[in-house]
Design a protein around this motif. Sequence first.
Motif, PDB file in Angstrom:
ATOM      1  N   LEU A 177      25.922  43.007 -25.945  1.00 47.05           N
ATOM      2  CA  LEU A 177      24.900  42.366 -24.979  1.00 47.05           C
ATOM      3  C   LEU A 177      25.675  42.120 -23.598  1.00 47.05           C
ATOM      4  N   GLY A 178      25.077  42.650 -22.573  1.00 48.88           N
ATOM      5  CA  GLY A 178      25.384  42.557 -21.168  1.00 48.88           C
ATOM      6  C   GLY A 178      25.420  41.262 -20.909  1.00 48.88           C
ATOM      7  N   ALA A 179      25.870  40.825 -19.706  1.00 47.81           N
ATOM      8  CA  ALA A 179      25.613  39.431 -19.106  1.00 47.81           C
ATOM      9  C   ALA A 179      24.688  39.775 -17.623  1.00 47.81           C
ATOM     10  N   GLY A 180      23.959  38.631 -17.530  1.00 42.66           N
ATOM     11  CA  GLY A 180      23.151  38.608 -16.273  1.00 42.66           C
ATOM     12  C   GLY A 180      23.194  37.290 -15.582  1.00 42.66           C
ATOM     13  N   LEU A 181      22.252  37.045 -14.471  1.00 36.62           N
ATOM     14  CA  LEU A 181      22.368  35.884 -13.837  1.00 36.62           C
ATOM     15  C   LEU A 181      21.759  34.726 -14.915  1.00 36.62           C
ATOM     16  N   ALA A 182      20.967  35.067 -15.694  1.00 35.25           N
ATOM     17  CA  ALA A 182      20.239  33.955 -16.585  1.00 35.25           C
ATOM     18  C   ALA A 182      21.051  34.057 -17.907  1.00 35.25           C
ATOM     19  N   THR A 183      21.763  34.816 -18.338  1.00 35.77           N
ATOM     20  CA  THR A 183      22.327  34.545 -19.544  1.00 35.77           C
ATOM     21  C   THR A 183      24.019  34.359 -19.545  1.00 35.77           C
ATOM     22  N   ALA A 184      24.550  34.452 -18.407  1.00 37.64           N
ATOM     23  CA  ALA A 184      26.009  34.245 -17.896  1.00 37.64           C
ATOM     24  C   ALA A 184      26.371  32.979 -18.421  1.00 37.64           C
ATOM     25  N   GLU A 185      27.392  32.411 -18.691  1.00 37.58           N
ATOM     26  CA  GLU A 185      27.926  31.077 -18.832  1.00 37.58           C
ATOM     27  C   GLU A 185      27.801  30.270 -17.322  1.00 37.58           C
ATOM     28  N   ALA A 186      28.382  31.178 -16.408  1.00 34.84           N
ATOM     29  CA  ALA A 186      28.417  30.643 -15.104  1.00 34.84           C
ATOM     30  C   ALA A 186      28.441  31.844 -13.946  1.00 34.84           C
ATOM     31  N   VAL A 187      27.959  31.435 -12.701  1.00 40.50           N
ATOM     32  CA  VAL A 187      27.952  32.371 -11.758  1.00 40.50           C
ATOM     33  C   VAL A 187      28.906  31.953 -10.726  1.00 40.50           C
ATOM     34  N   VAL A 188      29.815  32.733 -10.366  1.00 39.29           N
ATOM     35  CA  VAL A 188      31.179  32.116  -9.392  1.00 39.29           C
ATOM     36  C   VAL A 188      31.026  33.038  -8.080  1.00 39.29           C
ATOM     37  N   ILE A 189      30.844  32.560  -6.987  1.00 38.23           N
ATOM     38  CA  ILE A 189      31.146  33.286  -5.605  1.00 38.23           C
ATOM     39  C   ILE A 189      32.018  32.625  -4.859  1.00 38.23           C
ATOM     40  N   PRO A 190      33.134  33.046  -4.245  1.00 41.76           N
ATOM     41  CA  PRO A 190      33.842  32.439  -3.209  1.00 41.76           C
ATOM     42  C   PRO A 190      33.134  32.347  -1.858  1.00 41.76           C
ATOM     43  N   LEU A 191      33.020  31.164  -1.346  1.00 44.66           N
ATOM     44  CA  LEU A 191      32.290  30.865  -0.221  1.00 44.66           C
ATOM     45  C   LEU A 191      33.151  31.121   1.229  1.00 44.66           C
ATOM     46  N   ASP A 192      34.397  31.109   0.859  1.00 43.45           N
ATOM     47  CA  ASP A 192      35.449  31.082   2.101  1.00 43.45           C
ATOM     48  C   ASP A 192      36.915  31.365   1.352  1.00 43.45           C
ATOM     49  N   ARG A 193      37.770  31.373   2.152  1.00 43.80           N
ATOM     50  CA  ARG A 193      39.299  31.461   1.715  1.00 43.80           C
ATOM     51  C   ARG A 193      39.542  30.112   0.922  1.00 43.80           C
ATOM     52  N   ARG A 194      38.979  29.111   1.189  1.00 46.30           N
ATOM     53  CA  ARG A 194      39.289  27.652   0.511  1.00 46.30           C
ATOM     54  C   ARG A 194      38.177  27.163  -0.451  1.00 46.30           C
ATOM     55  N   VAL A 195      37.210  27.803  -0.272  1.00 41.80           N
ATOM     56  CA  VAL A 195      35.931  27.005  -0.807  1.00 41.80           C
ATOM     57  C   VAL A 195      35.299  28.120  -1.966  1.00 41.80           C
ATOM     58  N   ALA A 196      35.085  27.559  -3.064  1.00 42.56           N
ATOM     59  CA  ALA A 196      34.266  28.416  -3.938  1.00 42.56           C
ATOM     60  C   ALA A 196      33.104  27.352  -4.769  1.00 42.56           C
ATOM     61  N   LEU A 197      32.092  28.347  -5.101  1.00 51.72           N
ATOM     62  CA  LEU A 197      30.762  27.712  -5.650  1.00 51.72           C
ATOM     63  C   LEU A 197      30.778  28.542  -7.038  1.00 51.72           C
ATOM     64  N   MET A 198      30.626  27.264  -8.019  1.00 50.72           N
ATOM     65  CA  MET A 198      30.131  27.892  -9.322  1.00 50.72           C
ATOM     66  C   MET A 198      28.900  27.201  -9.693  1.00 50.72           C
ATOM     67  N   MET A 199      28.108  28.344 -10.151  1.00 48.06           N
ATOM     68  CA  MET A 199      26.696  27.810 -10.604  1.00 48.06           C
ATOM     69  C   MET A 199      26.600  27.734 -12.042  1.00 48.06           C
ATOM     70  N   SER A 200      26.436  26.453 -12.590  1.00 49.75           N
ATOM     71  CA  SER A 200      27.057  26.487 -14.006  1.00 49.75           C
ATOM     72  C   SER A 200      25.775  26.088 -14.808  1.00 49.75           C
ATOM     73  N   THR A 201      26.182  24.938 -15.825  1.00 52.58           N
ATOM     74  CA  THR A 201      25.098  24.863 -16.799  1.00 52.58           C
ATOM     75  C   THR A 201      23.962  24.128 -16.393  1.00 52.58           C
ATOM     76  N   PRO A 202      22.612  24.766 -16.754  1.00 54.80           N
ATOM     77  CA  PRO A 202      21.332  24.351 -16.276  1.00 54.80           C
ATOM     78  C   PRO A 202      21.252  22.904 -16.453  1.00 54.80           C
ATOM     79  N   GLY A 203      20.511  21.993 -15.561  1.00 54.55           N
ATOM     80  CA  GLY A 203      20.156  20.607 -16.059  1.00 54.55           C
ATOM     81  C   GLY A 203      21.121  19.772 -15.552  1.00 54.55           C
ATOM     82  N   ILE A 204      22.369  20.114 -14.989  1.00 54.62           N
ATOM     83  CA  ILE A 204      23.434  19.040 -14.745  1.00 54.62           C
ATOM     84  C   ILE A 204      23.199  18.997 -13.230  1.00 54.62           C
ATOM     85  N   PRO A 205      23.586  17.754 -12.735  1.00 52.75           N
ATOM     86  CA  PRO A 205      23.593  17.618 -11.121  1.00 52.75           C
ATOM     87  C   PRO A 205      24.608  18.449 -10.406  1.00 52.75           C
TER      88      PRO A 205
END
Length: 325
Positions: A231-259
């Motif tokens: 089964l493939g992974a998508g934005l809804a089924t992945a454990e997390a979505v990661v994108i580097p915003l800058d050479r020093r900053v990264a954003l991880m979109m993780s578990t639904p419902g947490i602050p």
Amino acid sequence: MGESPGRRSSSRRHHTVPRFYLKRFANADERIMRVPLCGEQAPRLCGVKDVAVHNDFYSYPDGSGQLDDSVEIALSKLEGDAARVFRMVVEEECWPLPGPERKTMARWTAAQYLRVPARRQAANEMFDDLTKITLAVGGKQELRKRLEAESGGPVSDEEVERKWAEKTDFSSYTVKAPVLHHLASMAGGISAASDVLMQRGWVLYRFKRKALITSDHPVSLVRDPRTPHWLGAGLATAEAVVIPLDRRVALMMSTPGIPDRTKSPSAALAWDFNQRSAYGARSAVFHHPDDTPLVGVELPSKRTREMRASHNPEDFIRPEPPPGA
């Protein structure tokens, strides 16, 4: 994603990864190190304006045959809004983001995930397979109907045989979906995809010493280990979505419902993010010319296909309909 149809942008060179984003991994002269995947050319210093560029990638022919750039124009507007939010996060250290800016970041990430060449290639591969399977299953009888519809009259048995031999030599040609298929899918999917991302808890990492890379496909999915291998992974089924915003900053979109929150980075996490960026690349990764972030990072071979089918179109060939059909 609408602007009025038929408008042309000023350039035919469309960035599939925005310039404002790439500048965050470039030096003051807007030069960035482009590192091709294994088997390609040597790394080289490039201008940001010259990487992740495809001519007319978001253009499509309108009813008069002219190229319509309304999608490129809408993406440019979204990029302008996102650039302001990036400055808030990276330079002003505004976190968590206010609601409207958070929504802009979600929409930009969704658009970036959907707009890249890999998405179009996957759609083309599916279109190619389905077109050829339909031909194989329909057999010569359906091929004759199609040829007669195109010619406006009867066609000979010899012409059917000739076309059948040509069209069932599946490895000799490919069938691409109209560009508008990808653009319509992208435009229609951004809202739904951004809604999924909005529901996740966002974690921000600020690195002081370790440097991050990005790639020509900068949104990475962290696969849930509980997901079946088939089964493939998508934005809804992945454990997390990661994108580097800058050479020093990264954003991880993780578990639904947490602050939304910040977490302390580590050298191991920087390596993990960089390795994911490398695995997500299709042609090249990018980093700041002064950084050496690829130590210990494995660069994969260039990917030639996005999809794997369990059957080939040849498996479905039926030249003649079965008895009684």
